[in-house]
Scaffold this motif. Structure first.
Motif, mmCIF file in Angstrom:
data_model
loop_
_atom_site.group_PDB
_atom_site.id
_atom_site.type_symbol
_atom_site.label_atom_id
_atom_site.label_comp_id
_atom_site.label_asym_id
_atom_site.label_seq_id
_atom_site.Cartn_x
_atom_site.Cartn_y
_atom_site.Cartn_z
ATOM 1 N N UNK A 13 0.758 -1.228 0.063
ATOM 2 C CA UNK A 13 0.261 0.019 -0.093
ATOM 3 C C UNK A 13 0.819 1.300 -0.003
ATOM 4 N N UNK A 14 2.238 1.331 0.268
ATOM 5 C CA UNK A 14 3.056 2.201 0.235
ATOM 6 C C UNK A 14 3.847 2.235 -0.868
ATOM 7 N N UNK A 15 3.783 3.046 -1.986
ATOM 8 C CA UNK A 15 4.296 2.863 -3.216
ATOM 9 C C UNK A 15 5.831 3.776 -3.220
ATOM 10 N N UNK A 37 16.879 -3.167 -0.872
ATOM 11 C CA UNK A 37 16.060 -4.480 -0.652
ATOM 12 C C UNK A 37 15.492 -4.863 -2.076
ATOM 13 N N UNK A 38 15.752 -6.084 -2.519
ATOM 14 C CA UNK A 38 15.233 -6.533 -3.856
ATOM 15 C C UNK A 38 13.798 -6.052 -4.036
ATOM 16 N N UNK A 39 13.607 -5.275 -4.732
ATOM 17 C CA UNK A 39 12.070 -4.868 -5.304
ATOM 18 C C UNK A 39 11.712 -3.647 -4.524
ATOM 19 N N UNK A 40 12.606 -2.969 -4.006
ATOM 20 C CA UNK A 40 12.413 -1.655 -3.025
ATOM 21 C C UNK A 40 11.583 -0.687 -3.946
ATOM 22 N N UNK A 43 7.536 -0.286 -6.948
ATOM 23 C CA UNK A 43 6.082 0.516 -6.966
ATOM 24 C C UNK A 43 6.336 1.880 -7.207
ATOM 25 N N UNK A 44 7.636 2.465 -7.230
ATOM 26 C CA UNK A 44 7.922 3.862 -7.725
ATOM 27 C C UNK A 44 8.668 3.829 -8.931
ATOM 28 N N UNK A 45 8.635 2.534 -9.896
ATOM 29 C CA UNK A 45 8.920 2.564 -11.101
ATOM 30 C C UNK A 45 10.583 2.751 -11.047
ATOM 31 N N UNK A 46 11.264 2.238 -9.941
ATOM 32 C CA UNK A 46 12.723 2.266 -9.999
ATOM 33 C C UNK A 46 13.064 0.779 -9.800
ATOM 34 N N UNK A 47 13.156 0.177 -10.917
ATOM 35 C CA UNK A 47 13.476 -1.223 -10.770
ATOM 36 C C UNK A 47 14.802 -1.488 -10.188
ATOM 37 N N UNK A 322 4.372 8.215 -6.902
ATOM 38 C CA UNK A 322 5.494 7.605 -5.940
ATOM 39 C C UNK A 322 6.777 8.140 -6.647
ATOM 40 N N UNK A 323 6.915 8.171 -7.659
ATOM 41 C CA UNK A 323 8.343 8.366 -8.210
ATOM 42 C C UNK A 323 8.802 9.742 -7.854
ATOM 43 N N UNK A 324 7.965 10.930 -8.055
ATOM 44 C CA UNK A 324 8.179 12.456 -7.477
ATOM 45 C C UNK A 324 8.404 12.392 -6.202
#
Ligand code: NAD
Length: 395
Positions: A13-15, A37-40, A43-47, A322-324
């Protein structure tokens, strides 16, 4: 030996993520090591690959927690993290130090250092680059206005077309701090007819400079440090009655009112909600488990009233961009690191007017005066006069 900074995958729920690739790049250049951490960042579109290219090491959750000197987080880390923390490790994030005193005391008992962004003395000018509350409120206000445009059933701007003229939507923003002003600016740019209201009369100039109308009631309540104070029950009833008339004249009502460390004030009563005509949209940025500004709002839910008005519980607006939001949060984290790292070592100066307040606990002691007050502890001895110190920059 360099310090290791880590960021974890946040709760569902926290992106957002507490470090951005741009800040990782700077930290690594400044001779920090960074664990992600893997996948952190997913959800912000930073793979992971983007963080890796910036110089971070991608690892599992346990390795990130155990390897971190400083663990940067958005929200309060859960029991799985706290159980693994060791004395001397540092947590930096939105840790809810004033509403969850047990949590702070648990960290103190473990001799973990806890720096909680909620405690930042925001009016000190050198603290502004660390001000997560402002950076995230700004994102939230912007996103709330976009949500209004998306969910409202009509155009926001006036539209003159061959098929007729649409009147502009009337948007009212209750609470014109950082989030409210950003919501006003964005709704204005989208062409709505916007007004703003705050219990602090000082807000008038800021609202009017954005081209919106400032509304007042007979109740005013400026508190300490530029914040509002909580109202008495009589003042609350008076304010609610006067606001009801403003609310009834508007199509979209965005509410952002907060009083630090208290449950959000109720600005829109059940009576006002029941009186709202079909299609009216309430967007409550203060919606939380403690309650919100709008009667009946529920966090992360949309409630439709019997009259077909909608109440959106929008406490997660920053997470919805989430990205901004992560970029800005990470810059705030970087600013704190710059202030607490000297010659590659962590230096938590409890007598510093910014760090001494940001610091909920270190070495088993509760430091922040606001947390001490909440725990009914006596004040710490007065700080000695500040000496100038060279800090290791991370710019
Ligand atoms: P906040 O999130 O605590 O509250 C949002 C708004 O709700 C505030 O404007 C507050 O006055 C208002 N409010 C509270 N109770 C209300 C009520 N009953 N009715 C109507 N409105 C009510 O506030 P914030 O956005 O964090 O900002 C608070 C103040 O601090 C603002 O003046 C802001 O400009 C100032 N600020 C200063 C700095 C700085 O000096 N660096 C940094 C951040 C914020």
């Amino acid at each position: 030996m360099s310090l290791t900074i880590a960021a974890l995958r946040e709760a569902p729920g926290e992106n957002r993520v507490a470090l951005s690739p741009e800040v990782v790049r700077k930290l690594v250049k400044g001779e920090f090591q960074v664990l992600i951490e893997t996948g952190a960042g997913d959800r912000s579109f930073y793979p992971d690959a983007v963080f890796e290219a910036a110089g971070a090491k991608i690892c599992d959750r346990q390795a990130a927690i155990q390897g971190a000197d400083v663990l940067a987080t958005i929200g309060q880390p859960g029991k799985d993290v706290v159980d693994q923390l060791k004395a001397g490790q540092t947590l930096l994030g939105l840790l809810q130090p004033l509403t969850d005193l047990d949590y702070v005391q648990e960290l103190a008992a473990k001799k973990v250092n806890a720096l909680a962004f909620e405690l930042l003395p925001r009016t000190v000018s050198r603290a502004q680059t660390m001000d997560v509350l402002s950076s995230q409120a700004s994102v939230a206000g912007y996103k709330a206005a976009l949500l209004a445009a998306d969910r409202f059933s009509r155009y926001l701007p006036m539209m003159i077309t061959a098929a007729g003229t649409a009147k502009p939507t009337k948007v009212l923003v209750l609470g014109t701090g950082v989030a409210g002003l950003q919501a006003i600016g964005t709704a204005k740019r989208l062409g709505a007819m916007v007004s703003g209201y705050d219990i602090r009369p000082a807000s008038r100039g800021e609202v009017e400079s954005l081209g919106a109308t400032f509304l007042t009631t007979s109740v005013s309540a400026t508190g300490e440090g530029g914040y509002a104070r909580a109202l008495t029950p009589e003042e609350t009833a008076q304010q609610q009655a006067e606001l009801a008339a403003f609310i009834a004249q508007n199509d979209v009502i965005i509410t952002t009112a907060q009083v630090p460390g208290r449950r959000p004030p109720l600005l829109v009563t059940q009576k006002s909600v029941d009186a709202a005509k079909a299609g009216t949209l309430f967007i409550d940025l203060a919606a939380s488990a403690l309650g919100g500004n709008v009667a009946g709002s529920q966090p992360d839910k949309t409630v439709t009233t019997a009259q077909q008005a909608q109440i959106i519980g929008a406490g997660d607006m920053a997470s919805q961009l989430p990205a901004s939001a992560s970029d800005m949060f990470a810059k705030n984290v970087q600013a704190v690191l710059t202030a607490i790292v000297q010659d590659g070592k962590l230096v938590l100066d409890v007598d510093d007017e910014v760090i001494g307040e940001l610091l909920a606990t270190t070495n088993g002691e509760i430091i922040s005066s606001r947390v001490r007050d909440a725990l009914k502890l006596p004040a710490r001895p007065a700080a000695k006069p500040a000496e100038s110190t060279e800090t290791k920059g991370v710019d």
